[in-house]
Design a protein around this motif. Sequence first.
Motif, PDB file in Angstrom:
ATOM      1  N   HIS B 232       0.840  -1.185   0.000  1.00 45.26           N
ATOM      2  CA  HIS B 232       0.000   0.000   0.000  1.00 45.26           C
ATOM      3  C   HIS B 232       0.878   1.239   0.000  1.00 45.26           C
ATOM      4  N   PHE B 234       4.399   1.580   0.470  1.00 45.84           N
ATOM      5  CA  PHE B 234       5.649   1.747   1.210  1.00 45.84           C
ATOM      6  C   PHE B 234       6.818   2.072   0.298  1.00 45.84           C
ATOM      7  N   LEU B 256      -5.831   3.720   1.439  1.00 46.32           N
ATOM      8  CA  LEU B 256      -4.890   2.672   1.803  1.00 46.32           C
ATOM      9  C   LEU B 256      -3.467   3.110   1.485  1.00 46.32           C
ATOM     10  N   LEU B 259      -2.350   5.774   3.918  1.00 49.05           N
ATOM     11  CA  LEU B 259      -1.942   5.218   5.206  1.00 49.05           C
ATOM     12  C   LEU B 259      -0.535   4.659   5.090  1.00 49.05           C
ATOM     13  N   GLU B 263       2.772   5.793   7.282  1.00 52.13           N
ATOM     14  CA  GLU B 263       3.661   4.877   7.972  1.00 52.13           C
ATOM     15  C   GLU B 263       5.101   5.079   7.522  1.00 52.13           C
ATOM     16  N   MET B 286     -10.965   3.175   8.664  1.00 51.62           N
ATOM     17  CA  MET B 286      -9.648   3.178   9.280  1.00 51.62           C
ATOM     18  C   MET B 286      -9.002   4.556   9.290  1.00 51.62           C
ATOM     19  N   SER B 291      -4.599   6.721  15.357  1.00 50.72           N
ATOM     20  CA  SER B 291      -3.210   6.641  14.890  1.00 50.72           C
ATOM     21  C   SER B 291      -3.000   7.356  13.571  1.00 50.72           C
ATOM     22  N   PHE B 292      -4.062   7.572  12.835  1.00 51.88           N
ATOM     23  CA  PHE B 292      -3.888   8.104  11.496  1.00 51.88           C
ATOM     24  C   PHE B 292      -4.482   9.500  11.343  1.00 51.88           C
TER      25      PHE B 292
END
Lengths: 342, 342
Positions: B232, B234, B256, B259, B263, B286, B291-292
């Motif tokens: 997603h 990275f 997605l 997110l 990260e 989500m 956290s997001f």
Amino acid sequence: MGRALPQNSCMGRITIRDVAKAAGVSTSAVSRVFTDGASASAATRARVNAAAKALGYRPNALARALVGERTNLVALVIGQARNVFDSLFLEALADALAKHGQNLLISLVHGESAVDEGMMSALDYQADAVVVAAGTVPLATSERCLRLGVPIILCGRVLEREGVDCILGDNRDGARQAAELLVRGGCRRIAYLGRGPTAYSDSEREDGLREALAHLGLAPVATATVDPDNDHGFAAATTLLSAPQRPDAIFCGTDLIALGVLETARALGLRVPEDVAVVGFDNVPMSAWPSFRLTTVDFPIATTAETVVERIQARLAEPNLPAIVRRIPTRLVARATTRRIP
Amino acid sequence: MGRALPQNSCMGRITIRDVAKAAGVSTSAVSRVFTDGASASAATRARVNAAAKALGYRPNALARALVGERTNLVALVIGQARNVFDSLFLEALADALAKHGQNLLISLVHGESAVDEGMMSALDYQADAVVVAAGTVPLATSERCLRLGVPIILCGRVLEREGVDCILGDNRDGARQAAELLVRGGCRRIAYLGRGPTAYSDSEREDGLREALAHLGLAPVATATVDPDNDHGFAAATTLLSAPQRPDAIFCGTDLIALGVLETARALGLRVPEDVAVVGFDNVPMSAWPSFRLTTVDFPIATTAETVVERIQARLAEPNLPAIVRRIPTRLVARATTRRIP
DNA sequence: CGACGTTTTGAAAACGATTGCAAAGCTACC
DNA sequence: GGTAGCTTTGCAATCGTTTTCAAAACGTCG
């Protein structure tokens, strides 16, 4: 009759009769060409295929189902598809069914009481089998299925009843693995956080934790429940983690809840796993994300779906099989939310 | 014939004839009692209902569909259900259909080429309508649907073709809102990260960003794509954020992916939104997690599903409606990954 | 009581396939 | 050529409904 189109002008719906006429054979011949295992000479086979192709004929599955003994329709009665876990299962099931040429009819039901309605609707469409992944099965409905010879596969719950096969994860063993990991990692004050008693799997997981801890001379220091719909454990986790005698580990009934616990811990400034260890259950894809790296118990969804489909085939072939309860093995996946074992 | 059970011993399948006999009326009378809008005297109605109840009769939906002109089956051809977005749509669609007494038949297809197969299977079962939420619709298939009078609703993509209604989010406008927020927040070096050109919505979102920036005298400083299945974002985000001239904002084609960027930023020690602002698209549940707290463009899934269902009803009532393209409005939801606007 | 409109009813024809049965075709062998 | 044996074929019944059509029942009114 038929659709709104005039049926002669555009040839709205091509039937077996049209093909028969075009190929100069009887409808039986056409039917036999399209059902495998039936005898037809190479010559007619060729002519029928040619005619069918030219006309764009495809057999009407409904008519076929009416006379034949299979509809190739399998119904899935499910509570919600928004849940990651449920939607993964739905997808896996659809895939596994496709391999057997079966199609998936969805009954999305809200609340336990609606399971009955969903199953009835499945029976109305003469589904070959009904897979229930929401709540439990009313007695009257399972008896009706039994009478009709429609197999019921109940997922995620045990129900000892004639004609109902149950397929579910080995929740107790998963919980045991989690408990042992936590204890071996030095945790002694272990709490449980799960959905309420309505969630069958969760209660098995709680029992499993309790048993495993008892075996080691321990007991859960706290048990709390989470609203299964609205949150993923923030409120309950906050209470748990702010208590004077804070637990040093929380085992959660579900990954989603565990992620909520992680977030709560983060918000409270607690270190994971040093201050509190966290273990989830299911191993949904998100758990592996770098932000979480959640230790969890893997629930093999694909295997479950395949087992369901296998069982359906077995029961369709041999309707009077005794009911089974099949446990799919679960396996701990240690990631970063538990202490490393030397 | 029938199921494996002897049909006289346990009354395997109760038909309309059984009810007629028990009630002492003709099958026509029974049928009329069960189809609303048909005339039957109060007396027969009562007797038929009593007999039906006693025998546990329910009309066979398949037989009914064979002669009637509706099956009450709507097929959904979908690429994957594991994706949060897709599964939310599936659920919303099932709910909306249920309000009209329609059932959902799922065709899970792998890859664009399989859309055709899924649609054909839907037609085999005489679905009243086909909803396609994966890839595009082959010409031959849409023509067959048209000939058969089966409406096609294509979701998430525009296809100008007779008989194909398209319903999708207003991707360009959503992207515009995001772009304006970013620019008003002081961002100037804005990058785009989305799935490749195979994802229609993503490319519209990219175009929307480009247009809105152009309006403000800017242009995206970078554009990268992400493997739609495996990660997603990275890898792509790492490249983007490690570049010598790092972007000060990344607009993502999907939550997605956003997110994943969050990260990655976290992993690289970058502050959000101070070092880099992030905006997603879809507003999946989500994104709101503590956290997001992702700033994103809300895509109203429920509205979309309801619009799809409304359109199906409209087309079934009036088959020759001209095809439409309906845009569902999108709305920016500012959370914590963009700078606050004074 | 008869005539007449209005329900209500049942017999029978669809719907689109499969399949049992008996006739027809074919091959092969004497 | 005749016949046994096997494959292929078409007719017709069937699956469980709906629906058309005409007859029957019903209530009302003159």
